[in-house]
Design an enzyme around this catalytic site. Structure first.
Site, PDB file in Angstrom:
ATOM      1  N   ASP A   1       0.820  -1.209   0.000  1.00  0.00           N
ATOM      2  CA  ASP A   1       0.000   0.000   0.000  1.00  0.00           C
ATOM      3  C   ASP A   1       0.857   1.263   0.000  1.00  0.00           C
ATOM      4  O   ASP A   1       1.888   1.297   0.663  1.00  0.00           O
ATOM      5  CB  ASP A   1      -0.872  -0.022   1.264  1.00  0.00           C
ATOM      6  CG  ASP A   1      -2.244   0.531   0.995  1.00  0.00           C
ATOM      7  OD1 ASP A   1      -2.542   0.810  -0.177  1.00  0.00           O
ATOM      8  OD2 ASP A   1      -3.006   0.687   1.949  1.00  0.00           O
TER       9      ASP A   1
HETATM   10  C1  LIG Z   1       6.554  -7.959 -11.072  1.00  0.00           C
HETATM   11  C2  LIG Z   1       5.943  -7.389  -9.872  1.00  0.00           C
HETATM   12  C3  LIG Z   1       5.825  -8.245  -8.703  1.00  0.00           C
HETATM   13  C4  LIG Z   1       5.557  -6.107  -9.855  1.00  0.00           C
HETATM   14  C5  LIG Z   1       4.912  -5.469  -8.678  1.00  0.00           C
HETATM   15  C6  LIG Z   1       4.818  -4.010  -8.954  1.00  0.00           C
HETATM   16  C7  LIG Z   1       4.082  -3.297  -7.853  1.00  0.00           C
HETATM   17  C8  LIG Z   1       4.869  -2.606  -6.804  1.00  0.00           C
HETATM   18  C9  LIG Z   1       2.738  -3.285  -7.883  1.00  0.00           C
HETATM   19  C10 LIG Z   1       1.880  -2.607  -6.860  1.00  0.00           C
HETATM   20  C11 LIG Z   1       0.500  -2.447  -7.430  1.00  0.00           C
HETATM   21  C12 LIG Z   1      -0.483  -1.754  -6.564  1.00  0.00           C
HETATM   22  C13 LIG Z   1      -1.823  -1.597  -7.158  1.00  0.00           C
HETATM   23  C14 LIG Z   1      -0.164  -1.284  -5.331  1.00  0.00           C
HETATM   24  C15 LIG Z   1      -1.084  -0.541  -4.422  1.00  0.00           C
HETATM   25  O1  LIG Z   1      -0.602   0.791  -4.210  1.00  0.00           O
HETATM   26  P1  LIG Z   1      -1.581   1.977  -4.543  1.00  0.00           P
HETATM   27  O2  LIG Z   1      -1.446   2.244  -6.015  1.00  0.00           O
HETATM   28  O3  LIG Z   1      -2.947   1.583  -4.082  1.00  0.00           O
HETATM   29  O4  LIG Z   1      -1.049   3.217  -3.739  1.00  0.00           O
HETATM   30  P2  LIG Z   1      -1.929   4.150  -2.766  1.00  0.00           P
HETATM   31  O5  LIG Z   1      -2.266   3.280  -1.581  1.00  0.00           O
HETATM   32  O6  LIG Z   1      -0.997   5.276  -2.423  1.00  0.00           O
HETATM   33  O7  LIG Z   1      -3.129   4.606  -3.513  1.00  0.00           O
END
Ligand SMILES: CC(C)=CCC/C(C)=C/CC/C(C)=C/COP(=O)(O)OP(=O)(O)O
Length: 324
Positions: free
Chosen positions: A77
């Site tokens: 997150d």
């Molecule tokens: C190959 C591989 C394993 C790649 C992983 C890449 C990666 C870090 C993916 C996270 C995707 C995601 C939707 C995270 C949530 O943070 P958020 O976008 O909800 O952030 P927020 O909580 O600030 O809104």
């Protein structure tokens, strides 16, 4: 703590530079060297890496005196908030999140944690803005392809990768590369990385129940067929009854997560304490750890602190697991 703070700032520095690199490309390469995309292979970073590695090993030796968790799970997150906080381009937060994940994976490998599960993309995340979904899918595609390279962390540390979830929902090119990565790492024996994509826990439970019913149904049909072919013994009512119930062991066999044991510590970064439909079945006796750090800021100190907490509550967790 100082070395760890330096690691985080170093990573943030790389992220910021990487974010602006199109604009300042020439002096970026001059300052950082050509390999910055791979987190730095310069003499300075090698020296820094050696010092850091030495301190980590010492710390892990001490931690290993107590019980070491077998399975860590992470809800990643705070990637977008990280990009906002550092005024980076949208999407760079996820890139930094990926780097943080690679460090955590390395630490887990060194500490002897066998299973690491991450919630990379939920089925609900497909409802986000199309360009955001596109960005994460592109990033995943690019990074999974990177993981396939001979010198990648997966091969360096003997990491076996599983993609967990309803993979049919992924874009074709991501699914293909994910399947390739699973095949390419199937002989790696040290750590198991389970990447939950197109996953929600309720979807997993429904899927397992359906598979289990289907299996039972197929068995009954096969028994009926052999009975009518051989003119053999008629299936008793009790026998049929027995086949109508799904038991726990059967159900767990059909979970996407069936390859891993229950979770020991569940991390949710950015101070949130919701489970968001992640591993509802597998987290009934785990420790929930929710540091205020955003995912890209997650570092060694958080890992060490969570393991110390795990060791403090370990006797209680063990008792719950054995139901005594
Ligand atoms: C190959 C591989 C394993 C790649 C992983 C890449 C990666 C870090 C993916 C996270 C995707 C995601 C939707 C995270 C949530 O943070 P958020 O976008 O909800 O952030 P927020 O909580 O600030 O809104």
């Amino acid at each position: 703590a100082l070395v760890e703070m330096w690691t985080v700032y170093y990573r943030q520095g790389l992220a910021i530079i990487s974010d602006y690199k199109e604009r300042i490309f020439s002096w970026y390469r001059f300052v950082m060297g050509p390999d910055t995309e791979n987190n730095g292979d310069s003499v300075a970073s090698k020296l820094f890496g050696t010092l850091n590695g030495f301190m980590r090993k010492f710390l892990f030796r001490i931690l290993s005196v107590g019980p070491v968790p077998n399975h860590l799970a992470f809800i990643l997150d705070g990637n977008r908030r990280y990009a906002k906080k550092w005024k980076l381009q949208e999407g760079t937060g996820h890139k930094c999140g990926f780097w943080a994940l690679m460090s955590i994976l390395k630490y887990c490998n060194e500490l002897g944690v066998k299973y690491v599960t991450i919630y990379a993309f939920s089925i609900d995340n497909f409802k986000r803005r199309p360009n955001e979904v596109q960005y994460v899918m592109d990033l995943m595609h690019e990074k999974i392809e990177g993981l396939l390279k001979e010198e990648s962390i997966m091969n360096q540390y003997g990491v076996r990768v599983y993609f967990i979830g309803n993979l049919k929902l992924l874009p074709e090119r991501v699914r293909v590369v994910a399947e390739k990565a699973m095949k390419a790492t199937e002989n790696n024996k040290n750590t198991v990385l389970l990447i939950c994509v197109a996953y929600t826990s309720t979807d997993e439970i429904v899927h397992a129940a359906q598979e289990s019913c289907q299996h039972e149904w197929d068995e009954i049909q096969a028994m009926k067929a052999s009975e009518s072919n051989d003119g053999g013994e008629i299936i008793s009512n009790e026998n049929q009854e027995e086949h109508r119930f799904i038991n726990l062991v059967d159900l767990e066999k059909y979970f996407y997560m069936g390859v891993a044991p229950d979770v020991d510590i569940l991390f949710r970064t950015s101070g949130e304490t919701r489970l968001s439909n992640f591993l509802l079945w597998q987290t009934s006796t785990c420790l929930l750890y929710s540091p205020r750090a955003l995912f890209p800021e997650l570092g060694l100190r958080h890992l060490v602190w969570s393991v110390l907490n795990f060791q403090r509550v370990y006797p209680y967790l063990e008792r719950r697991r054995k139901q005594v």
